[in-house]
Scaffold this motif. Sequence first.
Motif, PDB file in Angstrom:
ATOM      1  N   SER A   1      11.167  -6.980  -1.494  1.00 56.57           N
ATOM      2  CA  SER A   1      10.311  -8.063  -1.996  1.00 56.57           C
ATOM      3  C   SER A   1       9.175  -7.506  -2.840  1.00 56.57           C
ATOM      4  N   VAL A   2       8.636  -6.367  -2.434  1.00 54.60           N
ATOM      5  CA  VAL A   2       7.583  -5.711  -3.218  1.00 54.60           C
ATOM      6  C   VAL A   2       8.147  -5.300  -4.576  1.00 54.60           C
ATOM      7  N   GLU A   3       9.333  -4.702  -4.554  1.00 55.56           N
ATOM      8  CA  GLU A   3       9.959  -4.244  -5.802  1.00 55.56           C
ATOM      9  C   GLU A   3      10.297  -5.420  -6.719  1.00 55.56           C
ATOM     10  N   ARG A   4      10.737  -6.515  -6.133  1.00 54.13           N
ATOM     11  CA  ARG A   4      11.026  -7.709  -6.946  1.00 54.13           C
ATOM     12  C   ARG A   4       9.747  -8.244  -7.590  1.00 54.13           C
ATOM     13  N   ALA A   5       8.656  -8.240  -6.842  1.00 53.53           N
ATOM     14  CA  ALA A   5       7.374  -8.689  -7.395  1.00 53.53           C
ATOM     15  C   ALA A   5       6.916  -7.765  -8.518  1.00 53.53           C
TER      16      ALA A   5
ATOM     17  N   ASP B   1       0.818  -1.221   0.000  1.00 58.32           N
ATOM     18  CA  ASP B   1       0.000   0.000   0.000  1.00 58.32           C
ATOM     19  C   ASP B   1       0.850   1.268   0.000  1.00 58.32           C
ATOM     20  N   SER B   2       2.092   1.161   0.455  1.00 55.37           N
ATOM     21  CA  SER B   2       2.942   2.352   0.540  1.00 55.37           C
ATOM     22  C   SER B   2       3.505   2.777  -0.810  1.00 55.37           C
ATOM     23  N   ILE B   3       3.358   1.924  -1.826  1.00 53.04           N
ATOM     24  CA  ILE B   3       3.860   2.276  -3.155  1.00 53.04           C
ATOM     25  C   ILE B   3       3.124   3.519  -3.650  1.00 53.04           C
ATOM     26  N   GLY B   4       3.887   4.530  -3.990  1.00 51.91           N
ATOM     27  CA  GLY B   4       3.299   5.758  -4.520  1.00 51.91           C
ATOM     28  C   GLY B   4       2.581   6.606  -3.500  1.00 51.91           C
ATOM     29  N   SER B   5       2.636   6.228  -2.229  1.00 51.41           N
ATOM     30  CA  SER B   5       1.951   6.999  -1.187  1.00 51.41           C
ATOM     31  C   SER B   5       2.885   8.067  -0.647  1.00 51.41           C
ATOM     32  N   ASP B   6       2.329   9.238  -0.403  1.00 47.91           N
ATOM     33  CA  ASP B   6       3.119  10.324   0.173  1.00 47.91           C
ATOM     34  C   ASP B   6       3.048  10.344   1.695  1.00 47.91           C
ATOM     35  N   SER B   7       2.134   9.576   2.266  1.00 50.59           N
ATOM     36  CA  SER B   7       1.978   9.606   3.716  1.00 50.59           C
ATOM     37  C   SER B   7       2.953   8.652   4.396  1.00 50.59           C
ATOM     38  N   ALA B   8       3.464   9.086   5.526  1.00 48.04           N
ATOM     39  CA  ALA B   8       4.399   8.272   6.310  1.00 48.04           C
ATOM     40  C   ALA B   8       3.636   7.142   6.990  1.00 48.04           C
ATOM     41  N   PRO B   9       4.299   6.018   7.296  1.00 46.68           N
ATOM     42  CA  PRO B   9       3.615   4.876   7.896  1.00 46.68           C
ATOM     43  C   PRO B   9       3.230   5.043   9.363  1.00 46.68           C
ATOM     44  N   GLY B  10       3.442   6.169   9.976  1.00 46.08           N
ATOM     45  CA  GLY B  10       2.998   6.372  11.355  1.00 46.08           C
ATOM     46  C   GLY B  10       4.127   6.608  12.333  1.00 46.08           C
TER      47      GLY B  10
ATOM     48  N   ASP C   1      -1.917  -5.957 -11.124  1.00 42.63           N
ATOM     49  CA  ASP C   1      -1.845  -5.636  -9.699  1.00 42.63           C
ATOM     50  C   ASP C   1      -0.899  -6.599  -8.984  1.00 42.63           C
ATOM     51  N   LEU C   2      -0.270  -6.098  -7.932  1.00 43.39           N
ATOM     52  CA  LEU C   2       0.589  -6.950  -7.117  1.00 43.39           C
ATOM     53  C   LEU C   2      -0.260  -7.956  -6.347  1.00 43.39           C
ATOM     54  N   ASP C   3       0.194  -9.192  -6.322  1.00 41.54           N
ATOM     55  CA  ASP C   3      -0.469 -10.244  -5.562  1.00 41.54           C
ATOM     56  C   ASP C   3       0.179 -10.319  -4.178  1.00 41.54           C
ATOM     57  N   PRO C   4      -0.547  -9.978  -3.117  1.00 39.91           N
ATOM     58  CA  PRO C   4       0.044 -10.010  -1.773  1.00 39.91           C
ATOM     59  C   PRO C   4       0.622 -11.372  -1.401  1.00 39.91           C
ATOM     60  N   ARG C   5      -0.008 -12.439  -1.850  1.00 38.61           N
ATOM     61  CA  ARG C   5       0.500 -13.786  -1.550  1.00 38.61           C
ATOM     62  C   ARG C   5       1.868 -14.003  -2.194  1.00 38.61           C
ATOM     63  N   ALA C   6       2.005 -13.555  -3.457  1.00 40.13           N
ATOM     64  CA  ALA C   6       3.292 -13.686  -4.158  1.00 40.13           C
ATOM     65  C   ALA C   6       4.363 -12.843  -3.472  1.00 40.13           C
ATOM     66  N   VAL C   7       4.003 -11.623  -3.063  1.00 44.55           N
ATOM     67  CA  VAL C   7       4.960 -10.773  -2.348  1.00 44.55           C
ATOM     68  C   VAL C   7       5.359 -11.446  -1.037  1.00 44.55           C
ATOM     69  N   GLY C   8       4.401 -12.027  -0.335  1.00 37.32           N
ATOM     70  CA  GLY C   8       4.698 -12.723   0.912  1.00 37.32           C
ATOM     71  C   GLY C   8       5.680 -13.864   0.724  1.00 37.32           C
TER      72      GLY C   8
END
Length: 196
Positions: free
Chosen positions: A126-130, A103-112, A139-146
């Motif tokens: 891992s997200v970038e590799r996917a 979800d943080s891809i392309g987001s300008d908001s900090a994670p907290g 769309d990115l598959d969360p299972r594949a990223v996991g």
Amino acid sequence: MVEGNHRFVDGAPRHPHQDSDRRSSLAAGQEPVAALFGCADSRLAAEIIFDVGLGDLFVVRNAGQVVGDTVIASLEYAVSVLHVPLIVVLGHDSCGAVATAIDSIGSDSAPGSAFLGGLIDMIMPSVERAQLDLETGADLDPRAVGHLHIEASVRTLVDRSALISSAVADGRLAVVGANYDLANGRVDPSVVVGRL
């Protein structure tokens, strides 16, 4: 561990080593059969899903099973002091930390917080590799990223720790990456480094 997970999946756990005699026998020391490094998700209780009890596993957990200095130190302790022959790196489907990284891809908001941001940063490769493996517009598959993140966690652990790498090379240790399926309770190994 495999047999214990089968019992858990089948709904026939034995709940071994969970009585006062076992507790008393462990007061003087521990000899776990394996170390488990997994996600801190509340649905991923290692002793339950592998149907083991007190003293059977040396468990280290954090959100998203990200490999940091304290994780490496804890697992080196398990290998060098407790002489475990196996480290299991356990991820799972529907991981919130992986979803936050996606979800943080392309987001300008900090994670907290800076701490949470640092944790997410450790999942981003891992997200970038996917993303590289995707067809344009998919769309990115969360299972594949996991699954990629489980592989990356195993690789990072072995690459960053000379002690663990040496134990693997000497045949004293295997490191297995596995995924836990939340719906059916099954643990499926996907990466093996060393001999089992």
